[in-house]
Scaffold this motif. Structure first.
Motif, PDB file in Angstrom:
ATOM      1  N   SER A 153       0.843  -1.200   0.000  1.00  0.00           N
ATOM      2  CA  SER A 153       0.000   0.000   0.000  1.00  0.00           C
ATOM      3  C   SER A 153       0.872   1.241   0.000  1.00  0.00           C
ATOM      4  CB  SER A 153      -0.920   0.021   1.232  1.00  0.00           C
ATOM      5  OG  SER A 153      -0.170   0.259   2.411  1.00  0.00           O
ATOM      6  N   PHE A 154       0.308   2.347  -0.462  1.00  0.00           N
ATOM      7  CA  PHE A 154       1.020   3.612  -0.455  1.00  0.00           C
ATOM      8  C   PHE A 154       1.351   4.021   0.977  1.00  0.00           C
ATOM      9  CE2 PHE A 154      -1.408   4.894  -4.578  1.00  0.00           C
ATOM     10  CZ  PHE A 154      -0.587   4.060  -5.315  1.00  0.00           C
ATOM     11  N   GLU A 155       0.468   3.685   1.915  1.00  0.00           N
ATOM     12  CA  GLU A 155       0.695   4.040   3.318  1.00  0.00           C
ATOM     13  C   GLU A 155       1.938   3.336   3.868  1.00  0.00           C
ATOM     14  OE1 GLU A 155      -3.539   4.958   2.455  1.00  0.00           O
ATOM     15  OE2 GLU A 155      -2.252   3.228   2.040  1.00  0.00           O
ATOM     16  N   GLU A 156       2.113   2.060   3.537  1.00  0.00           N
ATOM     17  CA  GLU A 156       3.294   1.337   4.023  1.00  0.00           C
ATOM     18  C   GLU A 156       4.569   1.927   3.440  1.00  0.00           C
ATOM     19  OE1 GLU A 156       1.055  -2.998   4.587  1.00  0.00           O
ATOM     20  OE2 GLU A 156       2.914  -2.884   3.415  1.00  0.00           O
ATOM     21  N   LEU A 157       4.554   2.246   2.151  1.00  0.00           N
ATOM     22  CA  LEU A 157       5.730   2.826   1.505  1.00  0.00           C
ATOM     23  C   LEU A 157       6.055   4.191   2.107  1.00  0.00           C
ATOM     24  CD1 LEU A 157       4.811   1.877  -2.161  1.00  0.00           C
ATOM     25  CD2 LEU A 157       6.615   0.825  -0.786  1.00  0.00           C
ATOM     26  N   SER A 158       5.024   4.991   2.345  1.00  0.00           N
ATOM     27  CA  SER A 158       5.221   6.314   2.935  1.00  0.00           C
ATOM     28  C   SER A 158       5.808   6.204   4.338  1.00  0.00           C
ATOM     29  CB  SER A 158       3.892   7.070   2.985  1.00  0.00           C
ATOM     30  OG  SER A 158       4.052   8.328   3.599  1.00  0.00           O
ATOM     31  N   ASN A 188      -9.461   1.679 -14.662  1.00  0.00           N
ATOM     32  CA  ASN A 188     -10.695   2.474 -14.694  1.00  0.00           C
ATOM     33  C   ASN A 188     -10.609   3.806 -13.952  1.00  0.00           C
ATOM     34  OD1 ASN A 188     -12.362   0.413 -16.078  1.00  0.00           O
ATOM     35  ND2 ASN A 188     -11.979  -0.754 -14.204  1.00  0.00           N
ATOM     36  N   ASP A 189      -9.576   3.962 -13.104  1.00  0.00           N
ATOM     37  CA  ASP A 189      -9.514   5.174 -12.286  1.00  0.00           C
ATOM     38  C   ASP A 189      -8.061   5.587 -12.030  1.00  0.00           C
ATOM     39  OD1 ASP A 189     -10.599   7.296 -10.975  1.00  0.00           O
ATOM     40  OD2 ASP A 189     -11.598   6.130  -9.412  1.00  0.00           O
ATOM     41  N   LEU A 190      -7.283   5.713 -13.105  1.00  0.00           N
ATOM     42  CA  LEU A 190      -5.868   6.040 -12.983  1.00  0.00           C
ATOM     43  C   LEU A 190      -5.650   7.368 -12.267  1.00  0.00           C
ATOM     44  CD1 LEU A 190      -2.880   5.494 -13.584  1.00  0.00           C
ATOM     45  CD2 LEU A 190      -3.231   6.470 -15.865  1.00  0.00           C
ATOM     46  N   ASP A 191      -6.440   8.377 -12.599  1.00  0.00           N
ATOM     47  CA  ASP A 191      -6.262   9.686 -11.970  1.00  0.00           C
ATOM     48  C   ASP A 191      -6.460   9.626 -10.462  1.00  0.00           C
ATOM     49  OD1 ASP A 191      -5.574  11.184 -14.227  1.00  0.00           O
ATOM     50  OD2 ASP A 191      -7.658  11.538 -14.770  1.00  0.00           O
ATOM     51  N   LYS A 192      -7.433   8.838 -10.010  1.00  0.00           N
ATOM     52  CA  LYS A 192      -7.673   8.685  -8.567  1.00  0.00           C
ATOM     53  C   LYS A 192      -6.473   8.001  -7.902  1.00  0.00           C
ATOM     54  CE  LYS A 192     -10.131   8.298  -4.674  1.00  0.00           C
ATOM     55  NZ  LYS A 192      -9.335   7.334  -3.896  1.00  0.00           N
ATOM     56  N   VAL A 193      -5.923   6.983  -8.551  1.00  0.00           N
ATOM     57  CA  VAL A 193      -4.754   6.296  -8.006  1.00  0.00           C
ATOM     58  C   VAL A 193      -3.591   7.271  -7.870  1.00  0.00           C
ATOM     59  CG1 VAL A 193      -3.035   4.498  -8.428  1.00  0.00           C
ATOM     60  CG2 VAL A 193      -5.449   4.036  -8.892  1.00  0.00           C
ATOM     61  N   LEU A 194      -3.358   8.077  -8.897  1.00  0.00           N
ATOM     62  CA  LEU A 194      -2.256   9.030  -8.864  1.00  0.00           C
ATOM     63  C   LEU A 194      -2.504  10.140  -7.846  1.00  0.00           C
ATOM     64  CD1 LEU A 194      -1.457   9.262 -12.677  1.00  0.00           C
ATOM     65  CD2 LEU A 194      -0.152   8.061 -10.906  1.00  0.00           C
ATOM     66  N   ASP A 195      -3.751  10.543  -7.695  1.00  0.00           N
ATOM     67  CA  ASP A 195      -4.091  11.535  -6.666  1.00  0.00           C
ATOM     68  C   ASP A 195      -3.789  10.985  -5.274  1.00  0.00           C
ATOM     69  OD1 ASP A 195      -4.890  13.435  -8.484  1.00  0.00           O
ATOM     70  OD2 ASP A 195      -7.046  13.027  -8.268  1.00  0.00           O
ATOM     71  N   PHE A 197      -1.639   8.602  -4.576  1.00  0.00           N
ATOM     72  CA  PHE A 197      -0.176   8.509  -4.458  1.00  0.00           C
ATOM     73  C   PHE A 197       0.392   9.868  -4.060  1.00  0.00           C
ATOM     74  CE2 PHE A 197       4.203   8.538  -5.716  1.00  0.00           C
ATOM     75  CZ  PHE A 197       4.657   7.230  -5.596  1.00  0.00           C
ATOM     76  N   ASN A 198      -0.086  10.911  -4.710  1.00  0.00           N
ATOM     77  CA  ASN A 198       0.418  12.252  -4.439  1.00  0.00           C
ATOM     78  C   ASN A 198       0.106  12.687  -3.016  1.00  0.00           C
ATOM     79  OD1 ASN A 198       1.674  14.720  -5.194  1.00  0.00           O
ATOM     80  ND2 ASN A 198      -0.328  15.667  -5.416  1.00  0.00           N
ATOM     81  N   THR A 199      -1.100  12.388  -2.547  1.00  0.00           N
ATOM     82  CA  THR A 199      -1.507  12.770  -1.193  1.00  0.00           C
ATOM     83  C   THR A 199      -0.710  12.024  -0.128  1.00  0.00           C
ATOM     84  OG1 THR A 199      -3.764  13.276  -1.926  1.00  0.00           O
ATOM     85  CG2 THR A 199      -3.446  12.845   0.420  1.00  0.00           C
ATOM     86  N   ILE A 200      -0.486  10.734  -0.348  1.00  0.00           N
ATOM     87  CA  ILE A 200       0.124   9.879   0.672  1.00  0.00           C
ATOM     88  C   ILE A 200       1.651   9.881   0.605  1.00  0.00           C
ATOM     89  CG2 ILE A 200       0.287   7.490   1.522  1.00  0.00           C
ATOM     90  CD1 ILE A 200      -2.613   7.153   0.347  1.00  0.00           C
ATOM     91  N   ILE A 201       2.200   9.874  -0.605  1.00  0.00           N
ATOM     92  CA  ILE A 201       3.653   9.784  -0.776  1.00  0.00           C
ATOM     93  C   ILE A 201       4.237  11.054  -1.393  1.00  0.00           C
ATOM     94  CG2 ILE A 201       5.537   8.540  -1.913  1.00  0.00           C
ATOM     95  CD1 ILE A 201       3.798   6.018  -1.818  1.00  0.00           C
ATOM     96  N   GLY A 202       3.588  11.538  -2.458  1.00  0.00           N
ATOM     97  CA  GLY A 202       4.090  12.702  -3.188  1.00  0.00           C
ATOM     98  C   GLY A 202       4.609  12.281  -4.549  1.00  0.00           C
TER      99      GLY A 202
END
Length: 275
Positions: A153-158, A188-195, A197-202
């Motif tokens: 998860s992005f949270e674990e990486l962060s 189906n939701d690439l922009d949401k995934v990238l958003d 990622f940006n919020t959690i990791i940058g």
């Protein structure tokens, strides 16, 4: 677009670079040593100098130096963790000598110790290996979540990144197969995934992409790479990703189940769909 595939450097980095050029690539990935561990081959400065010239001539992007699969920084066995830390330190010294190389490694598996304990061990290892600011870009690979893998998860990486003191050049390499299998809907939701990622990791920490299709369905937590366009992600999903502005300056490297001729066909296919 900087696009490549996994190549052997057993016969030298310059020859690997020539092979990359011959199949239309301007990046490539290589193992820092045998993927199952062991002593690394000594680097040849003359060979590296020739590689640097080749990369400049053909406008290469970053190369990806992949750590050994056996390097488990959060094993439940102290001797395994100690060995992994030795490999990490040696790899970082070697990668610093290789032109434009980014170091990518699997965070590891906590082997039923629990995610928090595993993350604690990984942070400890990185703090021991990176003791001062460094120009070497080090990437945690985002994982599919099979077994007791950390980095699902992005949270674990962060959490790992934030725990490392000298984390200026600590980033993430996303793998499309892993990401999709971990439950991030890049189709189906690439922009949401990238958003997210940006919020959690940058997004400034997104340094590289392993470009693969997946043999397994969405959110399966299974790591089974497939050739481009032949899996559950599909060609349209891959095309959407390579043309997204977020990835404009990020190197893509194929890890699909292919020989060199297959990689050449995939590279040609992907370049034909670039906008």
């Amino acid at each position: 677009m900087k696009l490549g595939c996994h190549l052997s450097v057993a016969n030298g980095f310059y020859k690997a670079g020539l092979q990359a050029v011959s199949i239309g690539a301007n990046s490539f990935q290589f193992f820092t040593r045998n993927p199952r561990g062991g002593k690394a081959k000594a680097l040849d400065q003359g060979d590296l100098d020739k590689l640097k010239t080749l990369m400049e001539t053909h406008d290469f992007g970053h190369l990806l130096a992949h750590g050994s699969y056996t390097m488990n920084l959060c094993s439940n066995k102290e001797e395994t963790r100690t060995y992994a830390k030795e490999l990490l330190k040696d790899d970082l010294k070697r990668v610093a000598m290789i032109p434009g190389a980014i170091y990518v490694f699997h965070p590891g598996s906590h082997v039923k110790q629990g995610t928090e304990k595993g993350i604690e061990y990984i942070i400890q290892a990185l703090n021991e290996a990176i003791t001062e600011p460094s120009d070497v870009i080090v990437c945690l690979e985002a994982m599919s979540g099979k077994g007791t893998e950390i980095g699902r998860s992005f949270e674990e990486l962060s959490q790992i990144i934030q725990g490392v003191k000298h984390n200026e050049n600590l980033g993430v390499c996303i793998d499309t197969c892993h990401l999709y299998s971990a439950g991030y809907d890049i189709v189906n939701d690439l922009d949401k995934v990238l958003d997210d990622f940006n919020t959690i990791i940058g997004l400034d920490r997104l340094k590289a992409v392993h470009l693969n299709d997946s043999k397994m369905p969405f959110a399966s937590n299974k790591d089974r790479h497939e050739k481009i366009g032949q899996g559950s992600i599909g060609l349209d999903g891959v095309i959407k990703m390579i043309n997204h502005p977020v990835f404009r300056d990020v190197p893509f490297n194929l890890e699909t189940p292919n020989e060199i001729s297959g990689y050449a066909e995939e590279i040609k296919l992907l370049r034909s769909h670039l906008i």
